[in-house]
Design a protein around this motif. Structure first.
Motif, PDB file in Angstrom:
ATOM      1  N   ASN A   1      12.355  53.453  91.390  1.00 21.57           N
ATOM      2  CA  ASN A   1      13.516  52.586  91.215  1.00 21.57           C
ATOM      3  C   ASN A   1      13.211  51.162  91.627  1.00 21.57           C
TER       4      ASN A   1
ATOM      5  N   ARG B   1      17.006  46.350  87.576  1.00 26.44           N
ATOM      6  CA  ARG B   1      18.359  46.893  87.595  1.00 26.44           C
ATOM      7  C   ARG B   1      19.112  46.440  86.347  1.00 26.44           C
TER       8      ARG B   1
ATOM      9  N   THR C   1      16.634  38.939  85.515  1.00 26.63           N
ATOM     10  CA  THR C   1      16.041  39.561  86.700  1.00 26.63           C
ATOM     11  C   THR C   1      15.108  38.588  87.407  1.00 26.63           C
TER      12      THR C   1
ATOM     13  N   VAL D   1      21.549  39.790  88.439  1.00 22.21           N
ATOM     14  CA  VAL D   1      21.680  41.120  87.858  1.00 22.21           C
ATOM     15  C   VAL D   1      22.103  41.007  86.391  1.00 22.21           C
TER      16      VAL D   1
ATOM     17  N   TYR E   1      15.277  51.256  83.091  1.00 23.47           N
ATOM     18  CA  TYR E   1      15.962  50.457  84.107  1.00 23.47           C
ATOM     19  C   TYR E   1      16.541  51.335  85.206  1.00 23.47           C
ATOM     20  N   GLU E   2      16.786  50.718  86.349  1.00 29.58           N
ATOM     21  CA  GLU E   2      17.631  51.355  87.353  1.00 29.58           C
ATOM     22  C   GLU E   2      19.058  51.089  86.904  1.00 29.58           C
TER      23      GLU E   2
ATOM     24  N   CYS F   1      23.137  51.501  86.109  1.00 27.77           N
ATOM     25  CA  CYS F   1      24.466  51.846  86.602  1.00 27.77           C
ATOM     26  C   CYS F   1      25.452  51.556  85.475  1.00 27.77           C
TER      27      CYS F   1
ATOM     28  N   LYS G   1      25.183  53.380  93.596  1.00 26.16           N
ATOM     29  CA  LYS G   1      24.059  53.502  92.672  1.00 26.16           C
ATOM     30  C   LYS G   1      22.895  52.620  93.085  1.00 26.16           C
ATOM     31  N   PHE G   2      23.208  51.399  93.468  1.00 26.52           N
ATOM     32  CA  PHE G   2      22.153  50.445  93.833  1.00 26.52           C
ATOM     33  C   PHE G   2      21.866  50.447  95.328  1.00 26.52           C
TER      34      PHE G   2
END
Length: 332
Positions: free
Chosen positions: A3, A8, A93, A98, A193-194, A196, A313-314
């Motif tokens: 991760n 993200r 990024t 974000v 990606y990480e 959400c 999530k993060f």
């Protein structure tokens, strides 16, 4: 890839008129995000009212991307959207912010989340021309029924007036023997990606009331005049952009094919059906965490629920400005 090595990606989805805009601004402020429009129609210049674009003066200084990037006669595609998003995600990024996709075009959003592979193989120009001629002679509904016979899943997701995509789905089946739905289901849904993803929903009656209210507001703002300007500018009636909600219904009125009140009734019906198809698409997506945002008085509480999902999530290591005001509007 761990991760920590994956960029993200924050995503907010939901049907039209559910309230994504209002929530997205507050989320972006709290999580130091830049918004990428996930709406396939907001890419077109001069199509502002019918696509519910947020005016620059209402964007609260938050960068918004993939809005007004091409002319209405450009055949913007999911593959182009995916490519542009990948570049933007890397750039955002690198700025230490974000990337935040907000929108309701299910295939477009999903293609980025899971890096779908799009193949240009499997084309048959003669067959496409045959289907175009069939649609001209028999109508879009008849063409759509042909798709329903071979690929009911894709038919459910595509509006009969979306002739280009209906023909493409028929062409895929004609050439490969496999339905478009089967091809999409076979995509490896592993995100680079990480990720959400938050989905917004409301009670059906409340959502439909908001749909009708939004259309009334669009008409008051000059939707008919906007469509008329595009027609006068020479944008073809069959252009992809003109298949968007609010455009394909108003054009018949401008062409003298129906009275305005009939066109508006069709627009409200089509938009309700579209919202239903959007919900159906998103409910088949993986990884979505849903928040029911029903009740305008619950905006603050709903926002806190969304923040909690993102933080979980993060893992709380994003910049979260909890002291900022969470007061916001009811969204669009």
């Amino acid at each position: 890839m761990s991760n920590q090595e994956r960029p993200r990606l924050l995503v907010l989805v939901g049907p039209t008129a559910v309230g994504k805009t209002g929530y997205s601004l507050e989320i972006a402020k709290h999580w130091n995000a830049e918004i990428i429009s996930g709406d396939s129609m907001q890419v077109y210049r001069g199509m502002d009212i019918g696509t519910a674009k947020l005016p620059i003066e209402e964007q609260q200084g938050i960068p918004h991307h993939l809005i007004d990037i091409c002319e209405p006669d450009h055949p913007f595609s999911v593959a182009e959207f995916q490519e542009r998003c990948a570049t933007l995600i890397d750039e955002i990024t690198a700025r230490g912010r974000v990337p935040f996709i907000v929108g309701g075009t299910g295939l477009y959003v999903e293609s980025v989340c899971y890096n779908y592979q799009f193949s240009e193989t499997g084309s048959d120009e003669a067959y496409r021309n045959e289907m175009e001629a069939y649609a001209e002679a028999q109508g879009n509904e008849a063409l759509h029924e042909r798709l329903r016979q071979v690929d009911p899943v894709s038919a459910e997701r595509l509006h009969p007036n979306d002739r280009r995509r209906v023909i493409r789905a028929l062409e895929v089946h004609h050439v490969t023997g496999q339905t478009l739905a089967e091809q999409q289901a076979g995509q490896q849904k592993i995100s680079p990606y990480e990720l959400c993803i938050v989905g917004l929903t409301r009670p059906r009656e409340e959502l439909y009331n908001r749909v009708e209210q939004r259309i009334d507001e669009m008409l008051a703002l000059g939707l008919v005049e906007e469509v008329e300007r595009l027609v006068r500018a020479g944008v073809p009636r069959r252009a992809i952009s003109m298949q968007g909600l609010g455009y394909k219904e108003i054009i018949p009125y401008l062409e003298g094919e129906m009275p305005l009140d009939t066109a508006v009734t069709l627009l409200k019906r089509d938009t309700r059906h579209f919202a239903k198809r959007q919900l159906s698409w998103f409910r088949h997506m993986k990884d979505i965490q849903w928040v029911d945002v029903g009740g305008e008085e619950n905006f603050y509480e709903n926002l806190q629920s969304i923040h909690a999902i993102i933080a979980g999530k993060f893992q709380n290591d994003l910049e979260y400005n909890s002291n900022q005001s969470c007061n916001g509007g009811n969204g669009k």
